[in-house]
Enzyme design. Structure first.
Site, mmCIF file in Angstrom:
data_model
loop_
_atom_site.group_PDB
_atom_site.id
_atom_site.type_symbol
_atom_site.label_atom_id
_atom_site.label_comp_id
_atom_site.label_asym_id
_atom_site.label_seq_id
_atom_site.Cartn_x
_atom_site.Cartn_y
_atom_site.Cartn_z
ATOM 1 N N CYS A 18 59.916 40.349 35.112
ATOM 2 C CA CYS A 18 59.458 41.712 34.855
ATOM 3 C C CYS A 18 58.197 41.671 34.016
ATOM 4 O O CYS A 18 57.739 40.610 33.592
ATOM 5 C CB CYS A 18 60.535 42.530 34.147
ATOM 6 N N CYS A 21 58.270 39.993 30.584
ATOM 7 C CA CYS A 21 58.130 38.531 30.603
ATOM 8 C C CYS A 21 56.657 38.155 30.513
ATOM 9 O O CYS A 21 56.268 37.274 29.737
ATOM 10 C CB CYS A 21 58.725 37.941 31.888
ATOM 11 N N ASP A 437 17.369 48.821 45.835
ATOM 12 C CA ASP A 437 16.153 48.040 46.023
ATOM 13 C C ASP A 437 15.713 48.203 47.483
ATOM 14 O O ASP A 437 16.558 48.323 48.373
ATOM 15 C CB ASP A 437 16.450 46.574 45.706
#
Length: 746
Positions: A18, A21, A437
């Protein structure tokens, strides 16, 4: 004093169940000197930056193991090892076992008519192996966490199911549940008057089954989410046919190929590695890297990326990049780094997950104390407590962000859109101005012949043949544009007495004709004046931002060749799409105002900033930001790198320089400007999915925990709801796999 460069390492981690952890491991790693770590629950990896002078990779592994998890130093994974590994096999085995035994227990517990004499003892025999064997991974993880004075989702599951099973065993052996003829009607809402004949074998067994099912489908979904990246890695060539000095061919494994080797690619074969065409002409399918389905024509001198497919003639290439330096490997690295990072929106979820389990345990204890103390009865208090423990697992919260990132970045890689990091997603939402550009971004970035104007009695094809022959001897971009157009019409004659006039043009003799080709001023040196029609052609070309080249032979000015950096066919469509996304496009270029305006008008751009020196492009971005604009910049050259880095969001055209790509946040591998709009749409869609996941994950827990603590939620229903919340979050993220470019490109 020398400075030791920081190194980056990705540690595969096993044992996480989970988000809490991941939070524990992350805290442990970040306590080490010189370490900055991010742990991703969905990818099961820790992205670690560290100073080799302070810590070693082995120390990182040891730190992970100290908190009860397993880490290993990463090894080079081949496509075979990736495809053979099935992380769902063990889960599937336990799930099938659990379903077979739990279903009868569930039916006996819910349907009174099936409750034969002493049915409760059969329920005990069926439920016990489910709780103790099928649920063993939960119990082991909970014990490991307990030894480290920590609590995670496994703690909630283990305590909840063992409590339900343990209470049932006590009731069966020592209370009234074991008597002959005992029946127990199923109640959606637990009864506050229940006595000692209540057992919860069906709750313990079915909750384990629900959780195993949730984890199984979660594991499958996560594996599916990462399929795009795995497919990308697996599509590389496995061997190469190298050309020996004696002209013979030899098939070798791809890992034996060296830079500089000549290798052959026949029609239908994959290109072994990044290289340059030495011999042959063909069409190459680059859809793997660019997302574009139309093959690209290549000829000697053209670069070809590895893993693309030769769909035309035989090619001989020289290896330029191998292994981790190839375009395919770099794409995989960029995508992996993006997937292992964390978006800013995840920070709140991480903070919640880190303290969530201890808070839930406290709520569960308070729930038991309140109901038992208020006289509701031991059975009801126990039932409400178990419901709180089971319903509150923070899986959905931990999966909300990483699964969406996993799918979104993987889908982007398939489409030739590389998102460098999760924090980029926030930038795409805020951008309101996009600066483009001109050269190489809006235009092709190379000169092309767009018109031939001839004097009276001069055949345009003949003029192009003669002038193309003399220009073929020059390396100037304008000369190459004319020569290339001439070569497409046929074989060019030889040129004699060739001379290059620096900055002015060229001259030479072709088939007995003395030619002078270049600026009108060069012709004027030879007293070769343009007539009215040719002069008008020069004036018109210059007014449109194009370059006019005059040509004379046999003592007379006879033709004008108009050359220009042509606009990409997709640029107009791309600008229109950017506007639909609510962005204001601006053209930024070092060209003169007239040329820039001509290009801008042709693609639908209203705002133009021209005559900008390369070093000043970043200053233009800064000025726009100071005026309140949130700026995205699209470029491809070395001179664009500072502006790309300065912009709130930098997008590099993948056909550009490595410097520009390194400075950007998003890379458009195809070089198609339409991908800029697709990249922003995909990023926004991914961010929207993350926020939707987090909303439902929070909403689920906010609603479910009080409901369980109030005694209105059967533990059985709580287990199903918790498992479904995780499956919902992952399934919602998987919808990103269906993202399609606006124009249906694949």
């Amino acid at each position: 004093m020398s400075v030791v460069a920081r190194e980056r390492l990705e540690l595969p981690i096993e044992g996480m169940t989970c988000a809490s952890c991941a939070a524990r491991i992350e805290r442990k790693l970040n306590k080490l000197e010189g370490v900055t770590a991010t742990v991703n629950y969905a990818t099961e990896k820790a992205a670690v930056e560290y100073d080799p002078a302070d810590v070693t990779p082995a120390a990182l592994v040891e730190a992970v193991e100290q908190v009860g998890y397993t880490a290993r130093l990463p090894l080079a994974e081949t496509a075979e090892t990736v495809s053979e590994t099935d992380p769902t096999a063990a889960l599937r085995q336990r799930l099938i076992f659990s379903v077979v035994l739990s279903l009868p227990v569930l039916l006996l517990g819910m349907i009174s008519a099936l409750q034969f004499t002493n049915w409760q003892w059969l329920a005990f025999e069926l439920a016990t192996p489910v709780v103790l064997w099928a649920g063993w991974p939960f119990h082991v993880a909970a014990w490991k966490n307990l030894k480290h004075a920590a609590a995670t989702m496994d703690t909630l599951i283990s305590v909840g199911t063992l409590a339900a099973w343990g209470w049932s065993v006590i009731a069966l052996f020592f209370l009234d549940a074991g008597v002959n003829g005992m029946t127990m009607p199923f109640e959606l809402v637990p009864s506050r008057t229940a006595g000692g004949d209540q057992i919860y074998f069906e709750v313990a067994a079915v909750v384990i089954t629900f959780l195993l099912a949730g984890r199984y489908f979660e594991a499958r979904a996560k594996r599916t989410a990462g399929a795009a990246l795995r497919a990308l890695v697996e599509l590389g060539a496995k061997d190469a046919s190298i050309l020996s000095p004696d002209g013979s061919e030899q098939r070798i494994p791809i890992d034996q190929l060296q830079v500089g080797d000549l290798f052959v690619v026949r029609p239908g074969e994959k290109v072994a590695t990044d290289g340059v065409v030495v011999e042959g002409q063909s069409a190459v399918d680059q859809s793997l890297l660019t997302g574009e389905s139309v093959p690209v024509e290549v000829a000697p001198g053209d670069a070809v990326a590895g893993a693309t497919v030769n769909v035309g003639g035989r090619l001989l290439l020289r290896a330029e990049r191998i292994g981790a330096d190839t375009a395919l490997a770099q794409i995989a690295r960029l995508v992996t780094e993006a997937q292992t990072g964390k978006a800013p929106v995840q920070r709140l979820a991480d903070r919640v997950a880190g303290i969530f389990v201890p808070v839930v345990i406290a709520i569960a204890v308070a729930t038991f104390g309140y109901w038992y103390g208020s006289g509701a009865g031991l059975t009801f208090a126990f039932s409400a407590t178990v419901a709180v423990l089971i319903v509150a697992c923070p899986c959905a919260l931990g999966l909300a962000t990483p699964t969406a990132l996993l799918v979104g970045t993987g889908r982007g890689a398939q489409l030739g859109i590389l998102i460098k990091g999760p924090e980029i997603l926030e930038s795409t939402r805020r951008v309101d101005t996009i600066v483009l550009d001109k050269t190489g971004t809006v235009t092709e970035g190379r000169m092309a012949l767009v018109d031939v104007v001839t004097g009276a009695g001069v055949d345009p094809d003949e003029a192009l043949r003669l002038v193309g022959a003399v220009e073929h001897a020059s390396e100037h971009p304008i000369a190459r544009a004319i020569a290339e157009a001439a070569r497409e019409r046929g074989v060019l004659p030889q040129v004699e007495s060739f001379a290059n006039r620096e900055g002015l043009g060229v001259q030479g003799v072709v088939e007995g004709h003395a030619l002078v080709v270049g600026r009108p001023s060069l012709l004027a040196e030879w007293a070769l004046d343009l007539d009215a029609d040719l002069t008008a052609a020069v004036t018109t070309a210059q007014a449109g931002g194009k370059t006019a080249i005059a040509a004379a032979w046999d003592g007379h000015a006879r033709a004008v060749f108009v050359v220009a950096d042509t606009v990409k066919p997709s640029s107009s469509e791309a600008i229109a799409e950017l506007k639909r996304l609510g962005l204001r496009p601006m053209l930024l270029t070092g060209d003169n105002e007239q040329t820039a305006r001509s290009v801008a008008v042709s693609v639908g751009i209203d705002d133009v900033i021209a005559d900008v020196l390369p070093a000043d492009k970043a200053a233009v971005i800064t000025r726009l930001q100071e005026e309140g604009a949130v700026v995205a910049m699209v470029g491809d050259g070395v001179n664009d790198a500072p502006a790309l880095a300065q912009a709130d969001l930098g997008l590099a055209i993948g056909t550009g320089t490595d410097v520009a790509i390194e400075a950007s946040d998003l890379t458009l591998v195809s070089g198609d400007l339409r991908s800029a709009a697709d990249a922003i749409r995909l990023s926004r869609r991914t961010l929207s999915t993350i926020k939707g996941n987090l909303f439902w994950a929070f909403a689920y827990n906010i609603a479910a925990i009080p409901l369980a603590a109030s005694g209105y939620l059967n533990p059985l229903i709580a287990g199903a709801a918790m498992a479904l919340s995780s499956v919902f979050v992952v399934s919602n993220s998987l919808r990103l796999r269906g993202f399609r470019p606006q124009r249906g490109r694949t």
